[in-house]
Enzyme design. Structure first.
Site, PDB file in Angstrom:
ATOM      1  N   LYS A   1       0.714  -1.631  -0.216  1.00 40.37           N
ATOM      2  CA  LYS A   1      -0.093  -0.129  -0.028  1.00 40.37           C
ATOM      3  C   LYS A   1       1.056   1.688   0.007  1.00 40.37           C
ATOM      4  O   LYS A   1       1.863   1.420   0.607  1.00 40.37           O
ATOM      5  CB  LYS A   1      -0.815  -0.044   1.281  1.00 40.37           C
ATOM      6  CG  LYS A   1      -2.378  -0.873   1.029  1.00 40.37           C
ATOM      7  CD  LYS A   1      -2.440  -0.689   2.767  1.00 40.37           C
ATOM      8  CE  LYS A   1      -3.822  -1.980   2.211  1.00 40.37           C
ATOM      9  NZ  LYS A   1      -4.577  -1.869   1.164  1.00 40.37           N
TER      10      LYS A   1
ATOM     11  N   GLU B   1      -6.231 -10.145   0.796  1.00 41.54           N
ATOM     12  CA  GLU B   1      -5.630 -10.450   1.585  1.00 41.54           C
ATOM     13  C   GLU B   1      -6.568 -11.256   2.508  1.00 41.54           C
ATOM     14  O   GLU B   1      -7.290 -12.289   3.202  1.00 41.54           O
ATOM     15  CB  GLU B   1      -4.337 -10.055   2.588  1.00 41.54           C
ATOM     16  CG  GLU B   1      -4.668  -9.697   3.949  1.00 41.54           C
ATOM     17  CD  GLU B   1      -5.467  -8.500   3.184  1.00 41.54           C
ATOM     18  OE1 GLU B   1      -6.175  -7.941   4.834  1.00 41.54           O
ATOM     19  OE2 GLU B   1      -5.213  -7.700   2.054  1.00 41.54           O
TER      20      GLU B   1
ATOM     21  N   ARG C   1      -9.852 -11.592   2.170  1.00 41.38           N
ATOM     22  CA  ARG C   1     -11.323 -12.625   1.603  1.00 41.38           C
ATOM     23  C   ARG C   1     -10.144 -14.201   2.428  1.00 41.38           C
ATOM     24  O   ARG C   1     -11.068 -15.197   2.121  1.00 41.38           O
ATOM     25  CB  ARG C   1     -11.053 -12.442   0.018  1.00 41.38           C
ATOM     26  CG  ARG C   1      -9.811 -12.043  -0.866  1.00 41.38           C
ATOM     27  CD  ARG C   1     -11.006 -11.816  -2.050  1.00 41.38           C
ATOM     28  NE  ARG C   1     -10.435 -10.432  -1.701  1.00 41.38           N
ATOM     29  CZ  ARG C   1     -10.877  -9.267  -2.584  1.00 41.38           C
ATOM     30  NH1 ARG C   1     -11.412 -10.330  -4.084  1.00 41.38           N
ATOM     31  NH2 ARG C   1     -11.683  -8.499  -2.439  1.00 41.38           N
TER      32      ARG C   1
END
Length: 497
Positions: free
Chosen positions: A276, A349, A351
């Site tokens: 990110k 990640e 899920r």
């Protein structure tokens, strides 16, 4: 703070601040009973001030006035309720929150509140008002070291809810529900070096010991033995061990329904090798908002002890980090139901952790599964910051959750499970990829989760928007909101009835 209901009439109450609320009218407001008696006590001053300010009772408007020095009420607050036909429990909650914040700002010690509840049960009204007060006055200053910074404006020492009769049970219920909301808020607020998979597991164990729940914490080796390759794939880069948390509330007597609540428990999400960037990574301590809500609901149920329902609270807790052991884009993971997943984005990640948690939940033989996750930015794009997305394979379950959210003022909007969109998640080398095309990202995320629920009624709540607020929303300062603890408790208790 002492919170109480009382039969004392508005015109007889005395203290630092009396707050009354009125519905909107066309033109300047004309007082009616019971406020006319109060105005007579004030020699017409209240109506005179209303006339001068042209107060109409619009939602979000208020009028604060200081009374004569020798008068038994020092200050009077008039708050607008808006249109009468839009009046509901959430109106009461937010009005009570506005009044409580004003009372704190004005540094009053004794507060009286007279709010109409004409179409509502008195107990429901008392609970809603109490929730508004308690949540509005919650402030989280645990991590301030400066004594001055830690000083809060004083709470009112006493809050009296006028005209509601004896409602001790409703006030106790409100306090218990707010205890769970505040736990969820404080878990979300805390930084990732304070709330880790280890401390989440310890929190669950404390709840179990305090409220008579059972707790099982599965370590990495036990998860591996169950085939949880998706969960452990996310966890493999972190220096902190993953913890698979399973709390259970078991009622006295016959169990009529068994429910599983599954919360996403990413205590920090760096994005993994799909790192990110600035502007997205700073608040990723909140990526365990689903887990926080699940633990908050567990705390409430442990106190309310509803009959007839057994509830399983499940969290696959880990960090998503970067190291030499990190998950690579292109890796293939095998979940505990045997399905294989090509990882085409390590930042999808949550899920993956939920996949194994859902398989685990279904094996418990429950009647319904609800998962909660700060899963996609796409849901915020679709529904904004105040509404959670709801996907479900069962219309009755979806409707029940929406009704619970409506009653609690926590907004939920059902979204489509468009099976055709799963085509974009098919992989040439595995059963599926963990992300689909750019469009409909929240829908494809829900479709991914659906692959790990075989036959059980299931609902997925994407709470990425409402779990956090950057501005005061009527209950709290910028922080975690505790969403949707109250909705979960409302729904679970409706099953008990």
């Amino acid at each position: 703070m002492h919170l109480q209901t009382t039969t004392t009439a508005i015109s007889d109450w005395s203290g630092d601040l009396l707050a009354i609320a009125v519905f909107q009218t066309e033109g300047t407001l004309t007082l009616t009973d019971p406020y006319t008696t109060l105005d007579q006590r004030l020699n017409g001053l209240l109506q005179e001030l209303i006339n001068e300010g042209e107060f109409q009772g619009k939602s979000g408007t208020s009028l604060l006035m200081r009374l004569l020095p020798n008068f038994p009420i020092k200050k009077l607050l008039l708050v607008g309720l808006g249109n009468r036909d839009e009046f509901n429990l959430e109106t009461l909650r937010r009005t009570a929150a506005t009044i409580a914040r004003t009372a704190r700002r004005e540094r009053v010690k004794t507060l009286g509140m007279a709010l109409p509840h004409e179409t509502l049960e008195a107990a429901d009204a008392a609970q809603a008002i109490a929730e508004g007060v308690l949540l509005a006055l919650h402030s989280d200053v645990r991590f301030k070291s400066d004594p001055e910074a830690r000083k809060l404006l004083p709470y009112p020492e006493s809050v009296s809810l006028l005209g509601l009769g004896e409602q001790t049970a409703a006030l106790n219920r409100a306090q218990q529900i707010c205890d769970g909301v505040i736990l969820a808020r404080e878990l979300v607020n805390a930084p990732a070096n304070q709330v880790t998979p280890i401390t989440l597991a310890e929190t669950a164990q404390r709840l179990a010991a305090t409220y008579g729940l059972s707790a099982k914490i599965l370590e990495r080796e036990e998860c591996a033995a169950l085939g949880m390759g998706a969960f452990l794939g996310v966890a493999q880069a972190s220096d902190l061990p993953p913890k698979f948390i399973h709390l259970t509330y078991t009622p006295e007597g016959t169990v009529q329904k068994k429910i599983a609540l599954v919360g996403k428990g990413l205590t920090f999400d760096s994005g993994g090798l799909n790192l990110k960037t600035q502007g997205g990574i700073e608040t990723m301590k909140m990526d365990m908002g689903g887990a926080a809500a699940v633990l908050g609901a567990a705390k409430v149920l442990g106190q309310l002890k509803p009959a007839g329902i057994e509830v399983h609270f499940i969290i696959a807790a880990t960090e998503n980090m970067i190291s030499g052991r990190a998950l690579h884009p292109g890796d293939i993971l095998t979940a505990s139901n045997g399905k294989t997943i090509e990882v085409n984005n390590t930042d999808a990640e949550g899920r993956l952790t939920l996949a194994d948690a859902l398989v685990y939940a279904e094996k418990l033989g429950v009647d319904a599964i609800v998962d909660l996750a700060t899963l996609t930015g796409a849901c915020i794009v679709a529904l904004g910051d105040n509404i959670a997305g709801l996907w479900s394979n069962n219309s009755e379950l979806a409707q029940a959750l929406q009704q619970a959210g409506d009653r609690c003022g926590e907004k939920v909007w059902q979204m489509p499970l468009e099976n055709k969109y799963f085509e974009g998640m098919k992989s040439q080398v595995a059963d599926m990829k963990n992300t689909g095309p750019r469009s409909a990202g929240s829908i494809t995320a829900a479709l991914f989760l659906q692959q790990f629920v075989d036959h059980t009624p299931w609902a997925h709540l994407d709470i990425a928007g409402p779990v956090w607020t950057e501005k005061e929303d009527g209950y709290n300062n910028p922080c975690g909101t505790g969403y949707p603890v109250r909705t979960l408790v409302e729904w679970l208790c409706s099953l008990s009835q």
